[in-house]
Design an enzyme around this catalytic site. Structure first.
Site, mmCIF file in Angstrom:
data_model
loop_
_atom_site.group_PDB
_atom_site.id
_atom_site.type_symbol
_atom_site.label_atom_id
_atom_site.label_comp_id
_atom_site.label_asym_id
_atom_site.label_seq_id
_atom_site.Cartn_x
_atom_site.Cartn_y
_atom_site.Cartn_z
ATOM 1 C CE LYS A 1 -1.850 3.249 13.055
ATOM 2 N NZ LYS A 1 -3.064 2.747 12.388
ATOM 3 C CE1 TYR B 1 1.425 2.016 14.269
ATOM 4 C CE2 TYR B 1 1.705 2.628 16.578
ATOM 5 C CZ TYR B 1 0.994 1.977 15.593
ATOM 6 O OH TYR B 1 -0.145 1.276 15.916
ATOM 7 C CG ASN C 1 -6.306 -3.072 10.042
ATOM 8 O OD1 ASN C 1 -6.362 -2.868 11.253
ATOM 9 N ND2 ASN C 1 -5.653 -4.101 9.508
ATOM 10 C CG LEU D 1 -2.001 -1.142 1.131
ATOM 11 C CD1 LEU D 1 -2.573 -1.425 2.520
ATOM 12 C CD2 LEU D 1 -3.117 -0.804 0.148
HETATM 13 N N1 LIG Z 1 -2.449 -4.739 18.181
HETATM 14 C C1 LIG Z 1 -2.380 -3.641 18.913
HETATM 15 O O1 LIG Z 1 -2.129 -3.706 20.117
HETATM 16 C C2 LIG Z 1 -2.612 -2.286 18.300
HETATM 17 C C3 LIG Z 1 -2.512 -1.169 19.127
HETATM 18 C C4 LIG Z 1 -2.758 0.090 18.597
HETATM 19 C C5 LIG Z 1 -3.111 0.229 17.264
HETATM 20 N N2 LIG Z 1 -3.192 -0.880 16.465
HETATM 21 C C6 LIG Z 1 -3.594 -0.650 15.070
HETATM 22 O O2 LIG Z 1 -4.467 -1.679 14.643
HETATM 23 C C7 LIG Z 1 -4.261 -1.951 13.270
HETATM 24 C C8 LIG Z 1 -3.938 -3.418 13.079
HETATM 25 O O3 LIG Z 1 -2.786 -3.709 13.843
HETATM 26 P P1 LIG Z 1 -2.351 -5.203 14.168
HETATM 27 O O4 LIG Z 1 -1.860 -5.212 15.550
HETATM 28 O O5 LIG Z 1 -3.392 -6.143 13.741
HETATM 29 O O6 LIG Z 1 -1.065 -5.317 13.209
HETATM 30 P P2 LIG Z 1 -0.482 -6.614 12.440
HETATM 31 O O7 LIG Z 1 0.967 -6.279 12.185
HETATM 32 O O8 LIG Z 1 -0.801 -7.842 13.157
HETATM 33 O O9 LIG Z 1 -1.267 -6.572 11.061
HETATM 34 C C9 LIG Z 1 -1.071 -5.497 10.155
HETATM 35 C C10 LIG Z 1 -1.282 -6.025 8.751
HETATM 36 O O10 LIG Z 1 -0.995 -4.942 7.843
HETATM 37 C C11 LIG Z 1 -0.188 -5.456 6.794
HETATM 38 N N3 LIG Z 1 0.637 -4.384 6.207
HETATM 39 C C12 LIG Z 1 1.601 -3.664 6.815
HETATM 40 N N4 LIG Z 1 2.188 -2.840 5.941
HETATM 41 C C13 LIG Z 1 1.569 -3.039 4.742
HETATM 42 C C14 LIG Z 1 1.745 -2.494 3.450
HETATM 43 N N5 LIG Z 1 2.698 -1.579 3.197
HETATM 44 N N6 LIG Z 1 0.940 -2.923 2.455
HETATM 45 C C15 LIG Z 1 -0.011 -3.871 2.685
HETATM 46 N N7 LIG Z 1 -0.206 -4.429 3.889
HETATM 47 C C16 LIG Z 1 0.573 -4.025 4.908
HETATM 48 C C17 LIG Z 1 0.677 -6.522 7.455
HETATM 49 O O11 LIG Z 1 1.239 -7.415 6.511
HETATM 50 C C18 LIG Z 1 -0.311 -7.164 8.407
HETATM 51 O O12 LIG Z 1 -1.003 -8.239 7.806
HETATM 52 C C19 LIG Z 1 -3.125 -1.023 12.815
HETATM 53 O O13 LIG Z 1 -3.686 0.121 12.224
HETATM 54 C C20 LIG Z 1 -2.413 -0.672 14.106
HETATM 55 O O14 LIG Z 1 -1.765 0.558 14.040
HETATM 56 C C21 LIG Z 1 -2.944 -2.130 16.952
#
Ligand SMILES: NC(=O)c1ccc[n+]([C@@H]2O[C@H](COP(=O)([O-])OP(=O)(O)OC[C@H]3O[C@@H](n4cnc5c(N)ncnc54)[C@H](O)[C@@H]3O)[C@@H](O)[C@H]2O)c1
Length: 257
Positions: free
Chosen positions: A168, A164, A99, A73
């Site tokens: 965000k 990051y 996401n 992306l």
């Molecule tokens: N898990 C947490 O504790 C947490 C906390 C705060 C915010 N978030 C937010 O929630 C959302 C999901 O996070 P998560 O924990 O599931 O992360 P994750 O790393 O488990 O999943 C993120 C997904 O995005 C994909 N991705 C990353 N860069 C990409 C790119 N350039 N092109 C296409 N795909 C890409 C990855 O391959 C992965 O499958 C994110 O926006 C993250 O910032 C998560």
């Protein structure tokens, strides 16, 4: 824990696109939307994990098996091509979930101009261009729902990843600005922010016993908040049930902030 979630009639056959849907919270959202009978497309850079998500959906005997689009992306031409294909394949996109992100650690001292651009391109820029790609056909269809996944990291003043957390914080700016741009077109734009959600990546890369103990100490609810639980608010915002709600921010963090 077995949870007895709502079923939304309006999500049946609704077209939904999730970015970063191959892993973590994104994968949970793909599965939860598919279980509602939605027609789901998702984009990611991890094809192996995407296959596993599709298998999980098949195992759950969903009506429409989700379609995967392999795309980095950060490449806006590739993003636009993927959205053009998905709109054609799914018969439109009524719900967009922005996401995909990466919370790679770095110190403020080591950030170069190139790395700064990469953090913003990974965590912010594609949110806008995905919205730009789906909006014309949402306007033509008479409405839609856009859900931007943020992060409480900047609200919690967390360190270790300024590129990051700062990216965000701007997700909220996209939501507030675009909600007003699209309000008259009946397109709703909201932010949902996780606190700490123990995805595979979190548990493998960043977990520590002390870290989790501190998180649970800070939360009002003294247990982990799981990806499928997080997904439920996103379903609600995508369904007709959330139809009066736009320009809002929902924090799903067990009462940590
Ligand atoms: N898990 C947490 O504790 C947490 C906390 C705060 C915010 N978030 C937010 O929630 C959302 C999901 O996070 P998560 O924990 O599931 O992360 P994750 O790393 O488990 O999943 C993120 C997904 O995005 C994909 N991705 C990353 N860069 C990409 C790119 N350039 N092109 C296409 N795909 C890409 C990855 O391959 C992965 O499958 C994110 O926006 C993250 O910032 C998560």
């Amino acid at each position: 824990m077995e949870r007895n979630y709502a079923t939304y009639p309006s999500l049946q056959d609704r077209t939904v696109f999730v970015t970063g849907g191959a892993d973590g919270i994104g994968a949970a959202m793909v599965l939860e939307f598919a279980k509602q009978g939605a027609r789901v497309g998702f984009a990611d850079i991890q094809p192996d994990k995407a296959v596993a998500v599709i298998d999980q959906c098949r195992h759950a005997e969903v009506v429409h098996v989700p379609r995967f689009y392999e795309v980095d992306l950060r490449d806006i031409d590739a993003l636009q091509a993927a959205f053009t294909a998905a709109i054609e394949d799914l018969g439109g996109i009524a719900v967009l979930v922005n996401n995909a992100a990466s919370d790679d650690r770095h110190t403020w001292q080591e950030v170069t101009a190139d790395y700064w651009d990469d953090r913003l391109n990974t965590n912010l820029r594609h949110y806008f261009f995905a919205i730009q790609a789906v909006a014309p056909q949402m306007i033509e269809a008479g409405g839609g729902s856009i859900i931007n996944i943020g992060s409480s990291s900047y609200m919690m003043q967390e360190t270790m990843f300024p590129g990051y957390a700062i990216a965000k914080s701007a997700v909220e700016g996209i939501t507030r600005t675009m909600a007003r741009e699209f309000g008259a077109d009946n397109i709703r734009v909201n932010t949902v922010l996780p606190g700490w959600v123990p995805t595979d990546r979190q548990l493998t890369k960043w977990w520590s016993e002390e870290g989790e103990a501190q998180t649970l100490e800070d939360q009002a609810i003294k247990r982990r908040i799981y990806p499928d639980e997080f997904a439920q608010i996103v379903l609600w915002l995508a369904a007709d049930d959330g139809a009066a709600c736009t320009a809002q921010q929902f924090l799903i963090d067990g009462g940590r902030f």
